[in-house]
Design a protein around this motif. Sequence first.
Motif, PDB file in Angstrom:
ATOM      1  N   ARG A  22       0.789  -1.305   0.056  1.00 11.22           N
ATOM      2  CA  ARG A  22       0.034   0.086   0.132  1.00 11.22           C
ATOM      3  C   ARG A  22       0.865   1.231  -0.074  1.00 11.22           C
ATOM      4  O   ARG A  22       2.035   1.032   0.586  1.00 11.22           O
ATOM      5  CB  ARG A  22      -0.897  -0.026   1.128  1.00 11.22           C
ATOM      6  CG  ARG A  22      -1.765  -1.299   1.507  1.00 11.22           C
ATOM      7  CD  ARG A  22      -3.183  -0.966   0.521  1.00 11.22           C
ATOM      8  NE  ARG A  22      -3.832  -2.281   0.793  1.00 11.22           N
ATOM      9  CZ  ARG A  22      -5.260  -1.886   0.694  1.00 11.22           C
ATOM     10  NH1 ARG A  22      -5.848  -0.734   0.688  1.00 11.22           N
ATOM     11  NH2 ARG A  22      -6.229  -2.906   1.022  1.00 11.22           N
ATOM     12  N   VAL A  23       0.539   2.384  -0.702  1.00 13.95           N
ATOM     13  CA  VAL A  23       1.087   3.709  -0.461  1.00 13.95           C
ATOM     14  C   VAL A  23       0.906   4.359   0.801  1.00 13.95           C
ATOM     15  O   VAL A  23      -0.079   4.362   1.079  1.00 13.95           O
ATOM     16  CB  VAL A  23       0.746   4.522  -1.734  1.00 13.95           C
ATOM     17  CG1 VAL A  23       1.515   5.790  -1.553  1.00 13.95           C
ATOM     18  CG2 VAL A  23       0.900   3.728  -3.016  1.00 13.95           C
ATOM     19  N   LEU A  24       1.966   4.377   1.532  1.00 14.01           N
ATOM     20  CA  LEU A  24       2.000   5.178   2.858  1.00 14.01           C
ATOM     21  C   LEU A  24       2.461   6.651   2.656  1.00 14.01           C
ATOM     22  O   LEU A  24       3.368   6.966   2.019  1.00 14.01           O
ATOM     23  CB  LEU A  24       2.645   4.276   3.953  1.00 14.01           C
ATOM     24  CG  LEU A  24       2.276   3.104   4.351  1.00 14.01           C
ATOM     25  CD1 LEU A  24       3.199   2.776   5.528  1.00 14.01           C
ATOM     26  CD2 LEU A  24       0.736   2.910   4.552  1.00 14.01           C
ATOM     27  N   HIS A  25       1.543   7.447   3.089  1.00 14.16           N
ATOM     28  CA  HIS A  25       2.004   8.791   3.147  1.00 14.16           C
ATOM     29  C   HIS A  25       2.341   9.331   4.278  1.00 14.16           C
ATOM     30  O   HIS A  25       1.747   9.093   5.350  1.00 14.16           O
ATOM     31  CB  HIS A  25       0.675   9.819   2.606  1.00 14.16           C
ATOM     32  CG  HIS A  25       0.173   9.277   1.272  1.00 14.16           C
ATOM     33  ND1 HIS A  25       0.801   9.853   0.123  1.00 14.16           N
ATOM     34  CD2 HIS A  25      -0.964   8.546   0.883  1.00 14.16           C
ATOM     35  CE1 HIS A  25      -0.045   9.376  -0.949  1.00 14.16           C
ATOM     36  NE2 HIS A  25      -0.819   8.425  -0.415  1.00 14.16           N
ATOM     37  N   SER A  26       3.338  10.277   4.147  1.00 10.60           N
ATOM     38  CA  SER A  26       4.040  10.843   5.516  1.00 10.60           C
ATOM     39  C   SER A  26       3.176  12.227   5.744  1.00 10.60           C
ATOM     40  O   SER A  26       2.819  12.815   4.908  1.00 10.60           O
ATOM     41  CB  SER A  26       5.251  11.159   5.540  1.00 10.60           C
ATOM     42  OG  SER A  26       5.601  11.911   6.284  1.00 10.60           O
ATOM     43  N   PRO A  27       2.911  12.245   6.944  1.00 10.72           N
ATOM     44  CA  PRO A  27       2.067  13.560   7.063  1.00 10.72           C
ATOM     45  C   PRO A  27       2.956  14.806   6.766  1.00 10.72           C
ATOM     46  O   PRO A  27       2.438  15.920   6.813  1.00 10.72           O
ATOM     47  CB  PRO A  27       1.652  13.784   8.607  1.00 10.72           C
ATOM     48  CG  PRO A  27       2.462  12.484   9.316  1.00 10.72           C
ATOM     49  CD  PRO A  27       2.865  11.555   8.140  1.00 10.72           C
ATOM     50  N   HIS A  28       4.450  14.691   6.751  1.00 11.59           N
ATOM     51  CA  HIS A  28       5.289  15.737   6.640  1.00 11.59           C
ATOM     52  C   HIS A  28       5.522  15.869   5.081  1.00 11.59           C
ATOM     53  O   HIS A  28       6.631  16.522   4.756  1.00 11.59           O
ATOM     54  CB  HIS A  28       6.524  15.416   7.250  1.00 11.59           C
ATOM     55  CG  HIS A  28       6.344  15.005   8.822  1.00 11.59           C
ATOM     56  ND1 HIS A  28       5.743  15.880   9.652  1.00 11.59           N
ATOM     57  CD2 HIS A  28       6.587  13.826   9.294  1.00 11.59           C
ATOM     58  CE1 HIS A  28       5.582  15.487  10.993  1.00 11.59           C
ATOM     59  NE2 HIS A  28       6.223  13.907  10.566  1.00 11.59           N
ATOM     60  N   GLY A  29       4.626  15.073   4.425  1.00 12.82           N
ATOM     61  CA  GLY A  29       4.940  15.009   2.882  1.00 12.82           C
ATOM     62  C   GLY A  29       5.787  13.885   2.392  1.00 12.82           C
ATOM     63  O   GLY A  29       6.622  13.135   3.272  1.00 12.82           O
ATOM     64  N   GLY A  30       5.371  13.466   1.171  1.00  8.13           N
ATOM     65  CA  GLY A  30       6.203  12.507   0.722  1.00  8.13           C
ATOM     66  C   GLY A  30       5.390  10.976   0.890  1.00  8.13           C
ATOM     67  O   GLY A  30       4.761  10.931   1.758  1.00  8.13           O
ATOM     68  N   SER A  31       5.595   9.943   0.082  1.00  4.18           N
ATOM     69  CA  SER A  31       4.907   8.878  -0.048  1.00  4.18           C
ATOM     70  C   SER A  31       6.071   7.532  -0.503  1.00  4.18           C
ATOM     71  O   SER A  31       6.945   8.012  -1.355  1.00  4.18           O
ATOM     72  CB  SER A  31       3.781   8.704  -0.647  1.00  4.18           C
ATOM     73  OG  SER A  31       3.910   8.974  -2.072  1.00  4.18           O
ATOM     74  N   PHE A  32       5.487   6.401  -0.167  1.00  7.56           N
ATOM     75  CA  PHE A  32       6.380   5.347  -0.397  1.00  7.56           C
ATOM     76  C   PHE A  32       5.175   4.032  -0.494  1.00  7.56           C
ATOM     77  O   PHE A  32       4.478   4.015   0.378  1.00  7.56           O
ATOM     78  CB  PHE A  32       7.559   5.176   0.418  1.00  7.56           C
ATOM     79  CG  PHE A  32       7.402   4.625   1.566  1.00  7.56           C
ATOM     80  CD1 PHE A  32       7.050   5.474   2.591  1.00  7.56           C
ATOM     81  CD2 PHE A  32       7.606   3.236   2.212  1.00  7.56           C
ATOM     82  CE1 PHE A  32       6.894   5.235   3.995  1.00  7.56           C
ATOM     83  CE2 PHE A  32       7.350   2.992   3.355  1.00  7.56           C
ATOM     84  CZ  PHE A  32       6.897   3.971   4.298  1.00  7.56           C
ATOM     85  N   VAL A  33       5.662   3.039  -1.198  1.00  5.51           N
ATOM     86  CA  VAL A  33       4.864   1.699  -1.084  1.00  5.51           C
ATOM     87  C   VAL A  33       5.570   0.966  -0.018  1.00  5.51           C
ATOM     88  O   VAL A  33       6.869   0.819   0.040  1.00  5.51           O
ATOM     89  CB  VAL A  33       5.157   1.024  -2.416  1.00  5.51           C
ATOM     90  CG1 VAL A  33       4.155  -0.348  -2.561  1.00  5.51           C
ATOM     91  CG2 VAL A  33       4.544   1.857  -3.634  1.00  5.51           C
ATOM     92  N   PHE A  34       4.736   0.517   0.811  1.00  6.08           N
ATOM     93  CA  PHE A  34       5.263  -0.315   1.937  1.00  6.08           C
ATOM     94  C   PHE A  34       4.215  -1.684   1.621  1.00  6.08           C
ATOM     95  O   PHE A  34       3.141  -1.769   1.693  1.00  6.08           O
ATOM     96  CB  PHE A  34       4.692   0.267   3.039  1.00  6.08           C
ATOM     97  CG  PHE A  34       5.086  -0.951   4.223  1.00  6.08           C
ATOM     98  CD1 PHE A  34       6.236  -1.514   4.527  1.00  6.08           C
ATOM     99  CD2 PHE A  34       3.970  -0.868   5.404  1.00  6.08           C
ATOM    100  CE1 PHE A  34       6.363  -2.033   5.853  1.00  6.08           C
ATOM    101  CE2 PHE A  34       3.934  -1.687   6.243  1.00  6.08           C
ATOM    102  CZ  PHE A  34       5.331  -2.346   6.400  1.00  6.08           C
ATOM    103  N   ASP A  35       4.941  -2.735   1.599  1.00  9.11           N
ATOM    104  CA  ASP A  35       4.276  -4.023   1.460  1.00  9.11           C
ATOM    105  C   ASP A  35       4.670  -4.973   2.999  1.00  9.11           C
ATOM    106  O   ASP A  35       5.929  -5.400   3.114  1.00  9.11           O
ATOM    107  CB  ASP A  35       4.930  -4.899   0.428  1.00  9.11           C
ATOM    108  CG  ASP A  35       4.417  -6.356   0.312  1.00  9.11           C
ATOM    109  OD1 ASP A  35       3.513  -6.485   0.950  1.00  9.11           O
ATOM    110  OD2 ASP A  35       4.819  -6.977  -0.642  1.00  9.11           O
TER     111      ASP A  35
END
Length: 216
Positions: A22-35
């Motif tokens: 799933r794509v996780l979004h940081s509250p400080h901006g930015g995102s990455f895919v985490f499985d």
Amino acid sequence: MVVTEGDRTSYSGVVRGRTGGRVLHSPHGGSFVFDAGAVCLDFAHTGGEGEYAIFETLHEPADLAEWLAQPPLAAVVTVPVTARELADAKALRQAIWDAAHARAADRPLPADAVATINRAAAAPPLVPALTSDTTAGWVPPVRARQALSTLAREMIELLSGPLAERIRECAGDDCPLVFVDLSRPGSRRWCAMERCGNRHKLRALRARRRTERRGA
Ligand SMILES: [Zn+2]
């Protein structure tokens, strides 16, 4: 049962198919895919309490419906999610999170987390249905409570099965993300290479350069 396909080891969970992450979004901006390697563990990363409240993604019942509808669970609810189900979902999420971290640290599972997971699992789960074009779906009516039961049952299977010892916390500094390592050699260390893995590589490289300069 543990099955091996390609270079990955997976288990025949009650949830069909592998999670693609799933794509996780940081509250400080930015995102990455985490499985997280299991749908129940993916679910544990949809938000949290206390210091993790800033990561909350399940703000209202419709948010839970949207999460459940994503593959591989693909549980499109046919009955609107209630506020009570959302509250129970968050309690289950916390229990999965607590149990996974306890297991990763070789600590006994917290009794309240076990009780919450068992309570969710005691409800009737999603019922699989085959269609004539050999795709699988869920027998309607599909309710959020059934999906929570299915997630809880997956967590029970995970914790009581051979992959329980593969449940790990990310090796990154101060990274609390937890996953089940499905790599064949069991060598996964990071939540995501593009996040903690690369940070670590960069730090190691800088440290090596410092040592080389000192040695020169
Ligand atoms: Zn990490």
